[in-house]
Design a protein around this motif. Structure first.
Motif, short mmCIF file in Angstrom:
data_model
loop_
_atom_site.label_atom_id
_atom_site.label_comp_id
_atom_site.label_asym_id
_atom_site.label_seq_id
_atom_site.Cartn_x
_atom_site.Cartn_y
_atom_site.Cartn_z
N ASP A 82 4.68 8.30 8.27
CA ASP A 82 5.81 7.71 8.04
C ASP A 82 6.64 8.74 7.26
OD1 ASP A 82 5.47 5.24 9.24
OD2 ASP A 82 4.00 4.88 7.66
N CYS A 83 7.97 9.20 7.79
CA CYS A 83 8.64 10.08 7.18
C CYS A 83 10.14 9.36 6.80
CB CYS A 83 8.97 11.36 8.04
SG CYS A 83 7.21 12.36 8.05
N SER A 84 10.08 8.07 6.72
CA SER A 84 11.61 7.44 6.24
C SER A 84 11.79 7.69 4.96
CB SER A 84 11.39 5.99 6.43
OG SER A 84 10.14 5.47 6.00
N ALA A 85 12.89 7.96 4.56
CA ALA A 85 13.47 8.31 3.12
C ALA A 85 12.93 7.38 2.13
CB ALA A 85 15.04 8.30 2.91
N GLU A 86 12.98 6.06 2.50
CA GLU A 86 12.51 4.87 1.37
C GLU A 86 11.24 4.23 2.27
OE1 GLU A 86 13.29 4.95 -1.50
OE2 GLU A 86 14.97 6.46 -1.18
N SER A 87 10.44 3.40 1.62
CA SER A 87 9.37 2.71 2.24
C SER A 87 9.72 2.07 3.41
CB SER A 87 8.64 1.83 1.22
OG SER A 87 9.48 0.85 0.60
N PRO A 88 8.88 1.93 4.53
CA PRO A 88 9.43 1.33 5.71
C PRO A 88 9.83 -0.35 5.44
CG PRO A 88 7.50 2.60 6.03
CD PRO A 88 7.64 2.54 4.66
N LYS A 89 10.89 -0.54 5.84
CA LYS A 89 11.73 -1.96 5.61
C LYS A 89 10.78 -2.97 6.21
CE LYS A 89 16.29 -0.41 4.77
NZ LYS A 89 17.81 -0.56 5.32
N GLY A 90 10.26 -2.61 7.53
CA GLY A 90 9.40 -3.73 8.08
C GLY A 90 8.10 -3.93 7.59
N ARG A 91 7.73 -3.38 6.46
CA ARG A 91 6.36 -3.47 5.87
C ARG A 91 6.63 -3.96 4.39
NH1 ARG A 91 4.13 2.30 7.73
NH2 ARG A 91 5.47 2.49 9.53
N ARG A 92 7.74 -4.23 4.01
CA ARG A 92 7.93 -4.47 2.66
C ARG A 92 7.29 -6.10 2.07
NH1 ARG A 92 13.62 -1.64 1.41
NH2 ARG A 92 12.98 0.54 2.08
N SER A 93 7.51 -6.13 0.79
CA SER A 93 7.01 -7.64 0.30
C SER A 93 5.70 -8.17 0.87
CB SER A 93 8.00 -8.55 0.93
OG SER A 93 9.23 -8.28 0.14
N ILE A 94 4.69 -7.09 0.80
CA ILE A 94 3.29 -7.44 1.20
C ILE A 94 2.33 -6.85 0.18
CG2 ILE A 94 3.70 -7.24 3.74
CD1 ILE A 94 2.46 -4.29 3.58
N GLU A 123 -3.66 4.31 9.07
CA GLU A 123 -4.29 4.46 7.98
C GLU A 123 -3.25 4.58 6.75
OE1 GLU A 123 -7.70 4.77 7.22
OE2 GLU A 123 -8.30 4.49 9.00
N LEU A 124 -3.25 3.96 5.68
CA LEU A 124 -2.81 3.92 4.37
C LEU A 124 -2.94 5.30 3.97
CD1 LEU A 124 -2.34 0.86 4.39
CD2 LEU A 124 -2.60 1.16 1.79
N THR A 143 12.28 3.20 -3.75
CA THR A 143 11.04 2.19 -3.37
C THR A 143 9.68 2.75 -3.62
OG1 THR A 143 10.80 3.37 -1.29
CG2 THR A 143 12.48 1.27 -1.43
N SER A 144 8.80 2.18 -3.51
CA SER A 144 7.40 2.48 -3.62
C SER A 144 6.44 2.23 -2.42
CB SER A 144 6.77 2.19 -4.89
OG SER A 144 6.69 0.43 -4.96
N SER A 145 5.31 2.74 -2.48
CA SER A 145 4.36 2.70 -1.30
C SER A 145 2.86 2.46 -1.83
CB SER A 145 4.38 3.78 -0.29
OG SER A 145 5.77 3.80 0.30
N TRP A 146 2.36 1.40 -1.38
CA TRP A 146 0.73 1.23 -1.58
C TRP A 146 0.03 2.41 -1.23
CZ3 TRP A 146 -0.57 -2.49 -5.00
CH2 TRP A 146 0.13 -3.48 -4.84
N VAL A 147 -0.89 2.94 -1.77
CA VAL A 147 -1.57 4.05 -1.15
C VAL A 147 -3.25 3.51 -1.24
CG1 VAL A 147 -0.23 5.78 -1.95
CG2 VAL A 147 -2.05 4.99 -3.58
N GLN A 148 -4.15 4.14 -0.63
CA GLN A 148 -5.41 3.83 -0.69
C GLN A 148 -5.91 3.76 -1.89
OE1 GLN A 148 -8.32 5.84 2.11
NE2 GLN A 148 -6.52 5.93 3.55
N THR A 149 -6.69 2.60 -2.47
CA THR A 149 -7.14 2.69 -3.89
C THR A 149 -8.63 2.65 -3.97
OG1 THR A 149 -5.30 0.79 -4.27
CG2 THR A 149 -7.47 0.73 -5.70
N ALA A 184 6.24 -1.20 0.07
CA ALA A 184 5.71 -1.35 1.48
C ALA A 184 4.31 -0.31 1.37
CB ALA A 184 6.73 -0.79 2.50
N PHE A 185 4.08 0.29 2.48
CA PHE A 185 2.89 1.29 2.78
C PHE A 185 3.37 2.30 3.61
CE2 PHE A 185 1.78 -1.45 5.97
CZ PHE A 185 1.17 -0.70 6.78
N ARG A 186 2.86 3.51 3.56
CA ARG A 186 3.21 4.80 4.66
C ARG A 186 1.86 5.01 5.39
NH1 ARG A 186 7.97 7.45 3.83
NH2 ARG A 186 9.15 6.91 2.07
N GLY A 187 1.80 5.37 6.34
CA GLY A 187 0.64 5.29 7.25
C GLY A 187 0.67 6.69 7.89
#
Length: 191
Positions: A82-94, A123-124, A143-149, A184-187
């Motif tokens: 995912d290379c969108s400038a900000e975290s993907p809008k369709g995956r936010r608030s999760i 994959e995240l 914005t911010s993105s969840w990453v594998q923890t 959101a998260f980037r995959g």
């Protein structure tokens, strides 16, 4: 990219052609992300993997703007991210994962990053992959993105996320059940 897909996780011929056009235009516009790679070879791989095309379409529909960011010589796979400038809008608030989602008693988010990525067939990003992506541009400056923890952190109820501020990449922690409108998260996807 249309939301009218069958449950087979395959795109129609028209959807494939439309997606390939979008991906090629992005590939041509952002050559710095994939120096030395040729679109014709990428396209041939994509056409031979309809389920991967479906996953890329899911990335596109949710605002990820996937693009090729590398090639693994050992496996012969192209790496999309995912290379969108900000975290993907369709995956936010999760929240982070299904366990965190189930633990919330009220104000539950609609989904979790781990479950959504699995449904999409991606994959995240790991923290390392996130940092590598940031070498190709300035991502998540608002914005911010969840990453594998790591399991040790997750077992204690936490999860990690990253962002870019002050021209630096930061890694933070939060309760895995938290969710925010700007996270959101980037995959990534290998084809």
């Amino acid at each position: 990219m249309s939301n009218t897909k069958s449950n087979k996780k395959e795109l129609s011929r028209e959807q494939r052609e439309e997606l390939l056009k979008v991906l090629k235009a992005r590939f041509d516009k952002n050559k710095v992300r994939h120096k030395g790679l040729e679109w014709d070879k990428v396209q041939a791989k994509l056409e031979a993997n309809p389920k991967k095309l479906w996953s890329l379409d899911e990335m596109e529909i949710t605002g990820g703007e996937p693009d090729v960011i590398g090639y693994d010589k050992k496996t012969g796979e192209y790496i999309f991210c995912d290379c969108s400038a900000e975290s993907p809008k369709g995956r936010r608030s999760i929240c982070y994962d299904g366990e965190a989602l189930e633990s919330r008693k009220e104000h539950k988010p609609k989904n979790s990053a781990i479950d959504m990525a699995a449904e999409m067939g991606i994959e995240l990003l790991t923290e390392e992959q996130y940092r590598e992506l940031q070498q190709l541009g300035a991502f998540d400056t608002k914005t911010s993105s969840w990453v594998q923890t790591p399991a040790a952190i997750r077992e204690l109820g936490g999860a990690l996320f990253c962002d870019r501020r002050y021209d630096h990449v930061f890694v933070y922690h939060n309760g895995a059940d938290s969710y925010y409108g700007a996270r959101a998260f980037r995959g990534s996807l290998r084809v």
